[in-house]
Scaffold this motif. Structure first.
Motif, PDB file in Angstrom:
ATOM      1  N   MET A   1       0.727  -1.150  -0.062  1.00  0.00           N
ATOM      2  CA  MET A   1       0.014  -0.012  -0.136  1.00  0.00           C
ATOM      3  C   MET A   1       0.962   1.103   0.000  1.00  0.00           C
ATOM      4  O   MET A   1       1.804   1.251   0.842  1.00  0.00           O
ATOM      5  CB  MET A   1      -0.955   0.263   1.235  1.00  0.00           C
ATOM      6  N   SER A   2       0.692   2.018  -1.040  1.00  0.00           N
ATOM      7  CA  SER A   2       1.361   3.227  -1.052  1.00  0.00           C
ATOM      8  C   SER A   2       0.201   4.474  -0.899  1.00  0.00           C
ATOM      9  O   SER A   2      -0.789   4.401  -1.716  1.00  0.00           O
ATOM     10  CB  SER A   2       2.153   3.463  -2.186  1.00  0.00           C
ATOM     11  N   GLN A   3       0.688   5.337   0.009  1.00  0.00           N
ATOM     12  CA  GLN A   3      -0.314   6.567   0.146  1.00  0.00           C
ATOM     13  C   GLN A   3       0.492   7.811   0.523  1.00  0.00           C
ATOM     14  O   GLN A   3       0.891   7.760   1.450  1.00  0.00           O
ATOM     15  CB  GLN A   3      -1.267   6.321   1.072  1.00  0.00           C
ATOM     16  N   ASN A   4       0.599   8.576  -0.534  1.00  0.00           N
ATOM     17  CA  ASN A   4       1.254   9.678  -0.521  1.00  0.00           C
ATOM     18  C   ASN A   4       0.872  10.662   0.786  1.00  0.00           C
ATOM     19  O   ASN A   4       1.792  11.166   1.474  1.00  0.00           O
ATOM     20  CB  ASN A   4       1.328  10.804  -1.513  1.00  0.00           C
ATOM     21  N   PHE A   5      -0.393  10.890   1.283  1.00  0.00           N
ATOM     22  CA  PHE A   5      -0.940  11.790   2.324  1.00  0.00           C
ATOM     23  C   PHE A   5      -0.203  10.957   3.503  1.00  0.00           C
ATOM     24  O   PHE A   5       0.042  12.003   4.311  1.00  0.00           O
ATOM     25  CB  PHE A   5      -2.472  11.721   2.097  1.00  0.00           C
ATOM     26  N   TRP A   6      -0.323   9.778   3.586  1.00  0.00           N
ATOM     27  CA  TRP A   6       0.159   9.104   5.026  1.00  0.00           C
ATOM     28  C   TRP A   6       1.580   8.790   4.997  1.00  0.00           C
ATOM     29  O   TRP A   6       2.108   9.192   5.929  1.00  0.00           O
ATOM     30  CB  TRP A   6      -0.708   7.934   5.254  1.00  0.00           C
ATOM     31  N   PHE A   7       2.354   8.394   3.820  1.00  0.00           N
ATOM     32  CA  PHE A   7       3.424   7.770   4.015  1.00  0.00           C
ATOM     33  C   PHE A   7       4.420   8.659   3.144  1.00  0.00           C
ATOM     34  O   PHE A   7       5.629   8.411   3.113  1.00  0.00           O
ATOM     35  CB  PHE A   7       3.548   6.493   3.453  1.00  0.00           C
ATOM     36  N   GLY A   8       4.003   9.677   2.445  1.00  0.00           N
ATOM     37  CA  GLY A   8       5.094  10.401   1.448  1.00  0.00           C
ATOM     38  C   GLY A   8       4.999   9.826   0.036  1.00  0.00           C
ATOM     39  O   GLY A   8       4.797   8.573  -0.111  1.00  0.00           O
ATOM     40  N   GLN A   9       5.439  10.715  -0.567  1.00  0.00           N
ATOM     41  CA  GLN A   9       5.855  10.345  -2.294  1.00  0.00           C
ATOM     42  C   GLN A   9       6.813   8.982  -2.264  1.00  0.00           C
ATOM     43  O   GLN A   9       8.005   9.116  -1.723  1.00  0.00           O
ATOM     44  CB  GLN A   9       6.278  11.540  -2.929  1.00  0.00           C
ATOM     45  N   GLY A  10       6.096   8.059  -3.007  1.00  0.00           N
ATOM     46  CA  GLY A  10       7.078   7.009  -3.441  1.00  0.00           C
ATOM     47  C   GLY A  10       7.345   5.831  -2.274  1.00  0.00           C
ATOM     48  O   GLY A  10       8.021   4.909  -2.330  1.00  0.00           O
ATOM     49  N   ASN A  11       6.658   6.125  -1.051  1.00  0.00           N
ATOM     50  CA  ASN A  11       6.977   5.205   0.124  1.00  0.00           C
ATOM     51  C   ASN A  11       5.907   4.294   0.194  1.00  0.00           C
ATOM     52  O   ASN A  11       4.439   4.518  -0.386  1.00  0.00           O
ATOM     53  CB  ASN A  11       7.017   5.809   1.480  1.00  0.00           C
ATOM     54  N   LYS A  12       5.657   2.959   0.747  1.00  0.00           N
ATOM     55  CA  LYS A  12       4.752   2.066   0.751  1.00  0.00           C
ATOM     56  C   LYS A  12       5.040   1.222   2.100  1.00  0.00           C
ATOM     57  O   LYS A  12       6.029   1.070   2.334  1.00  0.00           O
ATOM     58  CB  LYS A  12       4.703   1.260  -0.423  1.00  0.00           C
ATOM     59  N   VAL A  13       3.967   0.762   2.497  1.00  0.00           N
ATOM     60  CA  VAL A  13       4.128  -0.418   3.425  1.00  0.00           C
ATOM     61  C   VAL A  13       3.752  -1.637   2.877  1.00  0.00           C
ATOM     62  O   VAL A  13       2.943  -1.888   1.921  1.00  0.00           O
ATOM     63  CB  VAL A  13       3.012   0.154   4.779  1.00  0.00           C
ATOM     64  N   THR A  14       4.022  -2.944   3.540  1.00  0.00           N
ATOM     65  CA  THR A  14       3.664  -4.108   2.959  1.00  0.00           C
ATOM     66  C   THR A  14       3.042  -5.010   4.058  1.00  0.00           C
ATOM     67  O   THR A  14       3.262  -4.579   5.317  1.00  0.00           O
ATOM     68  CB  THR A  14       5.128  -4.824   2.417  1.00  0.00           C
ATOM     69  N   SER A  15       2.162  -6.040   3.560  1.00  0.00           N
ATOM     70  CA  SER A  15       2.003  -7.028   4.441  1.00  0.00           C
ATOM     71  C   SER A  15       3.006  -8.056   4.699  1.00  0.00           C
ATOM     72  O   SER A  15       3.837  -8.187   3.891  1.00  0.00           O
ATOM     73  CB  SER A  15       0.834  -7.802   3.900  1.00  0.00           C
ATOM     74  N   PRO A  16       2.729  -9.071   5.713  1.00  0.00           N
ATOM     75  CA  PRO A  16       3.884 -10.146   5.628  1.00  0.00           C
ATOM     76  C   PRO A  16       3.419 -10.896   4.516  1.00  0.00           C
ATOM     77  O   PRO A  16       2.658 -10.779   3.991  1.00  0.00           O
ATOM     78  CB  PRO A  16       3.299 -10.736   6.804  1.00  0.00           C
TER      79      PRO A  16
ATOM     80  N   SER B   1       6.550  12.532   6.421  1.00  0.00           N
ATOM     81  CA  SER B   1       5.723  13.171   5.497  1.00  0.00           C
ATOM     82  C   SER B   1       4.854  14.067   6.050  1.00  0.00           C
ATOM     83  O   SER B   1       4.142  14.792   5.409  1.00  0.00           O
ATOM     84  CB  SER B   1       4.721  12.098   4.734  1.00  0.00           C
ATOM     85  N   GLN B   2       4.921  14.561   7.393  1.00  0.00           N
ATOM     86  CA  GLN B   2       3.931  15.681   8.230  1.00  0.00           C
ATOM     87  C   GLN B   2       4.291  16.838   7.415  1.00  0.00           C
ATOM     88  O   GLN B   2       3.152  17.585   7.155  1.00  0.00           O
ATOM     89  CB  GLN B   2       4.526  15.633   9.381  1.00  0.00           C
TER      90      GLN B   2
END
Length: 122
Positions: free
Chosen positions: A7-22, A98-99
């Motif tokens: 999941m990448s979400q610029n508003f929450w994580f910043g441009q080009g960043n993403k979080v992943t599942s296991p 990303s604040q």
């Protein structure tokens, strides 16, 4: 086979960043995880390259969604054997970094809402 959701979400994580599942081996498991991610993606759906989420959602609502996302994200990783604190460390680091960009977007949202209010009153 192994599966992973991102999941990448610029508003929450910043441009080009993403979080992943296991990484999981079960198709029903990854479908469940993806359903959770999609619940939050739906708040950010827009047209084209221009984000329209703040036209549809308030910053307060998006913050509430982020709080819910953190809880569910920690649960996903907890089921995979990782501590909740450890799983949220990267999410919080990305969110915090990303604040400044998020603050700019919120300022623009507030300005537009004030302009709309002035237009409807005048």
């Amino acid at each position: 086979l192994k599966f992973l959701a991102e999941m990448s979400q610029n508003f929450w994580f910043g441009q080009g960043n993403k979080v992943t599942s296991p990484v999981v081996r079960s198709l029903p498991e990854i479908c469940h995880i993806n359903d959770i991610f999609n619940r939050f993606r739906s708040h950010f759906i827009g047209r084209g390259r221009r984000p329209v989420y703040l036209a549809k959602q308030s910053p307060v609502h998006l913050q509430e969604c982020f709080e819910m996302f953190q809880v569910l994200y920690a649960e996903i990783w907890s089921k995979a054997g990782m501590s909740k604190d450890q799983s949220l460390a990267r999410v919080r680091r990305l969110y915090d970094s990303s604040q400044p960009e998020r603050d700019k977007r919120i300022q623009l949202w507030e300005l537009r809402n004030m302009q709309r209010a002035d237009t409807t009153q005048g």
